[in-house]
Design an enzyme around this catalytic site. Structure first.
Site, PDB file in Angstrom:
ATOM      1  N   TYR A   9       0.837  -1.200   0.000  1.00 33.38           N
ATOM      2  CA  TYR A   9       0.000   0.000   0.000  1.00 33.38           C
ATOM      3  C   TYR A   9       0.867   1.243   0.000  1.00 33.38           C
ATOM      4  O   TYR A   9       1.885   1.302   0.694  1.00 33.38           O
ATOM      5  CB  TYR A   9      -0.924   0.004   1.234  1.00 33.38           C
ATOM      6  CG  TYR A   9      -1.852   1.197   1.269  1.00 33.38           C
ATOM      7  CD1 TYR A   9      -3.005   1.214   0.500  1.00 33.38           C
ATOM      8  CD2 TYR A   9      -1.549   2.319   2.043  1.00 33.38           C
ATOM      9  CE1 TYR A   9      -3.859   2.323   0.498  1.00 33.38           C
ATOM     10  CE2 TYR A   9      -2.389   3.428   2.051  1.00 33.38           C
ATOM     11  CZ  TYR A   9      -3.537   3.426   1.279  1.00 33.38           C
ATOM     12  OH  TYR A   9      -4.365   4.516   1.281  1.00 33.38           O
ATOM     13  N   GLN A  12      -9.612  10.276  10.950  1.00 34.24           N
ATOM     14  CA  GLN A  12     -10.802   9.973  10.142  1.00 34.24           C
ATOM     15  C   GLN A  12     -12.063  10.171  10.984  1.00 34.24           C
ATOM     16  O   GLN A  12     -11.972  10.317  12.206  1.00 34.24           O
ATOM     17  CB  GLN A  12     -10.739   8.514   9.666  1.00 34.24           C
ATOM     18  CG  GLN A  12      -9.958   8.308   8.379  1.00 34.24           C
ATOM     19  CD  GLN A  12     -10.120   6.897   7.828  1.00 34.24           C
ATOM     20  OE1 GLN A  12     -10.264   5.951   8.589  1.00 34.24           O
ATOM     21  NE2 GLN A  12     -10.067   6.756   6.511  1.00 34.24           N
ATOM     22  N   GLY A  31     -12.600  10.880   4.857  1.00 29.93           N
ATOM     23  CA  GLY A  31     -13.008   9.521   4.532  1.00 29.93           C
ATOM     24  C   GLY A  31     -13.607   9.413   3.139  1.00 29.93           C
ATOM     25  O   GLY A  31     -13.882   8.328   2.658  1.00 29.93           O
ATOM     26  N   ASP A  87     -12.459  10.579  -0.095  1.00 26.92           N
ATOM     27  CA  ASP A  87     -11.274  11.183  -0.690  1.00 26.92           C
ATOM     28  C   ASP A  87     -11.484  12.085  -1.912  1.00 26.92           C
ATOM     29  O   ASP A  87     -11.117  13.243  -1.904  1.00 26.92           O
ATOM     30  CB  ASP A  87     -10.276  10.079  -1.030  1.00 26.92           C
ATOM     31  CG  ASP A  87     -10.127   9.070   0.100  1.00 26.92           C
ATOM     32  OD1 ASP A  87     -10.695   9.309   1.181  1.00 26.92           O
ATOM     33  OD2 ASP A  87      -9.448   8.063  -0.077  1.00 26.92           O
ATOM     34  N   ARG A 131     -10.797   4.770  -9.251  1.00 28.69           N
ATOM     35  CA  ARG A 131      -9.978   5.287  -8.148  1.00 28.69           C
ATOM     36  C   ARG A 131      -9.700   6.778  -8.382  1.00 28.69           C
ATOM     37  O   ARG A 131      -9.921   7.297  -9.482  1.00 28.69           O
ATOM     38  CB  ARG A 131      -8.634   4.537  -8.105  1.00 28.69           C
ATOM     39  CG  ARG A 131      -8.725   3.074  -7.723  1.00 28.69           C
ATOM     40  CD  ARG A 131      -8.923   2.839  -6.253  1.00 28.69           C
ATOM     41  NE  ARG A 131      -7.928   3.515  -5.429  1.00 28.69           N
ATOM     42  CZ  ARG A 131      -8.030   3.621  -4.096  1.00 28.69           C
ATOM     43  NH1 ARG A 131      -9.056   3.111  -3.448  1.00 28.69           N
ATOM     44  NH2 ARG A 131      -7.109   4.246  -3.397  1.00 28.69           N
ATOM     45  N   TYR A 171     -15.457   5.996  -7.512  1.00 29.09           N
ATOM     46  CA  TYR A 171     -15.122   6.143  -6.086  1.00 29.09           C
ATOM     47  C   TYR A 171     -16.118   7.015  -5.329  1.00 29.09           C
ATOM     48  O   TYR A 171     -17.288   6.677  -5.254  1.00 29.09           O
ATOM     49  CB  TYR A 171     -13.701   6.702  -6.057  1.00 29.09           C
ATOM     50  CG  TYR A 171     -12.861   6.341  -4.862  1.00 29.09           C
ATOM     51  CD1 TYR A 171     -12.893   5.099  -4.276  1.00 29.09           C
ATOM     52  CD2 TYR A 171     -11.989   7.286  -4.328  1.00 29.09           C
ATOM     53  CE1 TYR A 171     -12.084   4.798  -3.190  1.00 29.09           C
ATOM     54  CE2 TYR A 171     -11.165   6.985  -3.244  1.00 29.09           C
ATOM     55  CZ  TYR A 171     -11.221   5.739  -2.681  1.00 29.09           C
ATOM     56  OH  TYR A 171     -10.414   5.455  -1.612  1.00 29.09           O
ATOM     57  N   GLU A 228     -16.692  -2.716  -2.066  1.00 27.28           N
ATOM     58  CA  GLU A 228     -16.408  -1.420  -1.450  1.00 27.28           C
ATOM     59  C   GLU A 228     -17.506  -0.418  -1.822  1.00 27.28           C
ATOM     60  O   GLU A 228     -17.998   0.325  -0.994  1.00 27.28           O
ATOM     61  CB  GLU A 228     -15.029  -0.940  -1.952  1.00 27.28           C
ATOM     62  CG  GLU A 228     -14.424   0.175  -1.154  1.00 27.28           C
ATOM     63  CD  GLU A 228     -13.048   0.563  -1.701  1.00 27.28           C
ATOM     64  OE1 GLU A 228     -12.627   0.015  -2.746  1.00 27.28           O
ATOM     65  OE2 GLU A 228     -12.403   1.425  -1.083  1.00 27.28           O
ATOM     66  N   GLN A 256     -14.938  -6.343   1.117  1.00 28.69           N
ATOM     67  CA  GLN A 256     -14.622  -5.158   1.922  1.00 28.69           C
ATOM     68  C   GLN A 256     -15.232  -5.363   3.315  1.00 28.69           C
ATOM     69  O   GLN A 256     -16.448  -5.543   3.456  1.00 28.69           O
ATOM     70  CB  GLN A 256     -15.201  -3.913   1.231  1.00 28.69           C
ATOM     71  CG  GLN A 256     -14.886  -2.608   1.901  1.00 28.69           C
ATOM     72  CD  GLN A 256     -13.498  -2.050   1.561  1.00 28.69           C
ATOM     73  OE1 GLN A 256     -12.833  -2.522   0.642  1.00 28.69           O
ATOM     74  NE2 GLN A 256     -13.065  -1.064   2.314  1.00 28.69           N
TER      75      GLN A 256
END
Ligand code: 9WN
Length: 446
Positions: free
Chosen positions: A91, A117, A181, A183, A216, A371, A415, A430
């Site tokens: 990551y 967060q 949270g 993004d 993304r 996203y 997700e 997720q």
């Protein structure tokens, strides 16, 4: 302990599949948000996971947030990531990029990221208490656990109410889209476009190895995210300097609304742990101030609440689920409900089901597969479901829950999902999507 689903047999398969996701992502005392994309412990994911675990194994649920709270900064901040350095290749940004040890406030122990967060942790604690209460043995264990963790939760809330709201506005300032949270939400576009970025140390994104790049944040977004990281690191994560000079300083209405709900939950927990009267007064004061701040952020023309750019002194106009966030802070008003039901949100005829999309389908910025710019996120819908239920709006809560369970039943625990088709997107398996599904399944009705 595994509780049977309360609505068998139709839901049994979903229940078992959700438990399997949590078990598959279980790292011992904490849960990976996703098997490949997110190999570390994320703050608000962990809180949602605790809610899921509470239905499977209460003792495990009580362990979930301990590693996170053990990584609390000396300021009271709960970091947004606690790294597992055995997974540092998978990551980016990794812990070295953050280099948080430059700060005297950073904790010893596993390295962390330099941000925070949304504070859903107290909501998870109160869910654990609710589920433990009926059984005398579990109740005793839960009370002991809550007594142990309470001082750290209080310090976390104190940090948010003071360091992150020096103006006493009732609205919490975030320094980075990752703190919200959400993004790459269009909520941040104006601010991210308002500053120049300088030279960045080289880097390689890892996220797009696991998820299609179109789902993304863009490379352009990432450069800005990393520039903000560099600026914070250069200031040694000193929040008095950051508060003065940082180019991204936003009063986040969604974060702030969650903080109100979290303070209400903490107030209830004050009774469970026999907290001193002074603590109760403090927490009640934070909740009240938060409610006033959130109420004042509603734009009368738009009928939605807005975030506030502190640096520019301007409200940020956008149409996302965050505009409905005062519902989470207990404001179940006719204006917000009219918006919720309208074609801008749940009443949009192009939606696969009556679930909140991350950006309104009527907004110019709406991108249904990208996203936070359009897709439906289960955890967000869970927060609104919880809020509607608490307000006694069982009809709307039930419709939201039914639509979310349908999605999980047909597509599993992704997700996020395309709000027009229900197509699963982002990471599979997720954890928090599975966790909130367990809570939905265990809810008696709405
Ligand atoms: C950056 C883990 C996290 C969530 C965030 C979500 C996403 C990270 C990323 O994943 O953010 O923090 O790399 O995209 O936006 O809400 O906590 O699930």
């Amino acid at each position: 302990m595994t509780l049977p689903p309360r609505n068998p047999p139709a839901t049994e398969t979903v229940w078992n599949a959700a438990v399997k996701v949590l078990l598959g992502n279980d790292a011992g005392d904490w849960t990976r948000p996703a098997p490949q994309l997110y190999p570390h412990q994320w703050s608000w994911d962990s809180a949602f996971c605790a809610i899921g675990w509470a239905h499977v194994d209460l003792r495990r649920a009580m362990r979930e947030q301990q590693r996170l709270f053990a990584a609390q900064w000396r300021t009271g901040k709960i970091p947004y990531i606690v790294y597992d350095d055995t997974a540092s290749e998978s990551y980016f940004p990794d812990s070295a990029r953050w280099g948080c040890r430059v700060s005297p406030d950073a904790p010893d122990g596993p390295p962390t990221g330099g941000l925070c967060q949304p504070p859903v942790h107290a909501l998870a604690l109160s869910r654990i208490w609710d589920l433990a209460r009926p059984d005398p043995e579990q109740r005793g264990a839960a009370r002991r656990y809550l007594r142990r963790i309470y001082p750290a939760v209080l310090a976390w809330h104190r940090y948010l109410a003071t360091v992150r709201d020096p103006e006493g506005s009732g609205l919490v300032t975030v320094y980075h889209p990752w703190e919200s949270g959400c993004d790459n939400s269009p909520r941040w576009d104006t601010v991210l476009n308002s500053f120049q970025i300088g030279d960045l140390p080289p880097y390689v994104r890892r996220d797009t190895r696991f998820v299609e790049a179109a789902q993304r944040p863009s490379d352009r977004d990432y450069r800005r995210y990393l520039w903000l990281l560099e600026l914070m690191k250069r200031r040694h994560y000193d929040e008095s300097l950051i508060a003065r000079h940082h180019p991204f300083k936003v009063k986040d209405v969604f974060f702030s609304s969650i903080f109100v709900a979290a303070n209400e939950a903490l107030l209830e927990l004050c009774d469970v742990v026999d907290a001193p009267a002074a603590d109760r007064e403090l927490v009640a004061g934070w909740a009240q101030r938060g409610q006033a701040g959130v109420a004042a952020s509603v734009d009368p023309d738009l009928g939605l609440s807005l975030d506030y750019d502190v640096r520019a002194g301007a409200w940020l106009r956008s149409r996302t689920f965050a505009g409905l966030a005062p519902l989470i802070a207990g404001y179940h008003t006719a204006t917000l409900i009219a918006q919720l039901d309208s074609a801008a949100f749940l009443g949009n005829p192009g939606l696969h089901g009556p679930l909140l999309a991350s950006t309104s389908p009527l907004d110019d910025a709406f991108e249904p597969r990208n996203y936070w710019r359009g897709p439906t996120w289960p955890v967000i819908n869970w927060l609104f479901w919880r809020a509607l239920r608490r307000a006694g709006d069982h009809g709307r809560a039930q419709r939201l829950r039914a639509a979310a369970l349908d999605l999980a039943d047909s597509d599993g625990f992704f997700e996020y999902y395309d709000p027009r088709t229900g197509e699963p997107l982002g990471s599979p398996d997720q954890s928090w999507s599975a966790a909130v599904t367990l809570d939905w399944l265990a809810a008696p009705d709405a």
